[in-house]
Design a protein around this motif. Sequence first.
Motif, mmCIF file in Angstrom:
data_model
loop_
_atom_site.group_PDB
_atom_site.id
_atom_site.type_symbol
_atom_site.label_atom_id
_atom_site.label_comp_id
_atom_site.label_asym_id
_atom_site.label_seq_id
_atom_site.Cartn_x
_atom_site.Cartn_y
_atom_site.Cartn_z
ATOM 1 N N GLU A 3 0.833 -1.207 0.000
ATOM 2 C CA GLU A 3 0.000 0.000 0.000
ATOM 3 C C GLU A 3 0.869 1.258 0.000
ATOM 4 O OE1 GLU A 3 -4.209 -0.865 2.143
ATOM 5 O OE2 GLU A 3 -2.500 -0.704 3.486
ATOM 6 N N TYR A 5 2.276 1.726 -3.357
ATOM 7 C CA TYR A 5 1.182 2.147 -4.241
ATOM 8 C C TYR A 5 0.920 3.647 -4.074
ATOM 9 C CZ TYR A 5 -3.563 2.460 -6.132
ATOM 10 O OH TYR A 5 -4.682 2.828 -6.842
ATOM 11 N N ILE A 54 -2.090 -3.249 -6.852
ATOM 12 C CA ILE A 54 -1.633 -4.250 -5.888
ATOM 13 C C ILE A 54 -2.713 -5.313 -5.712
ATOM 14 C CG2 ILE A 54 -0.022 -2.760 -4.673
ATOM 15 C CD1 ILE A 54 -2.105 -2.271 -2.532
#
Length: 85
Positions: free
Chosen positions: A29, A32, A40
């Motif tokens: 995360e 990302y 993801i």
Amino acid sequence: LGLDYLDLFLIHWPCENDQLYIESYKALEHLYEEGKIKAIGVCNFKIQHLEKLMRETKITPQVNQIELHPYFNQQDVQDFCDEHD
């Protein structure tokens, strides 16, 4: 890898023995959010793994790559994923 970003990064298996898949997903995360990964997701996650992941993280996995064939269709996992986009 010498790349500016990855199109997709997946966690291959939830590995219930150490339960580190939540920590690993949170690291994804972060990457990302930094723009280093465009999408993801996970592989081989069952419904209970997905539910836990969705409760404890911010970003719903964009992919759950699972084994499918006529003798193993995992319809319950397919239905769950369809319900949660």
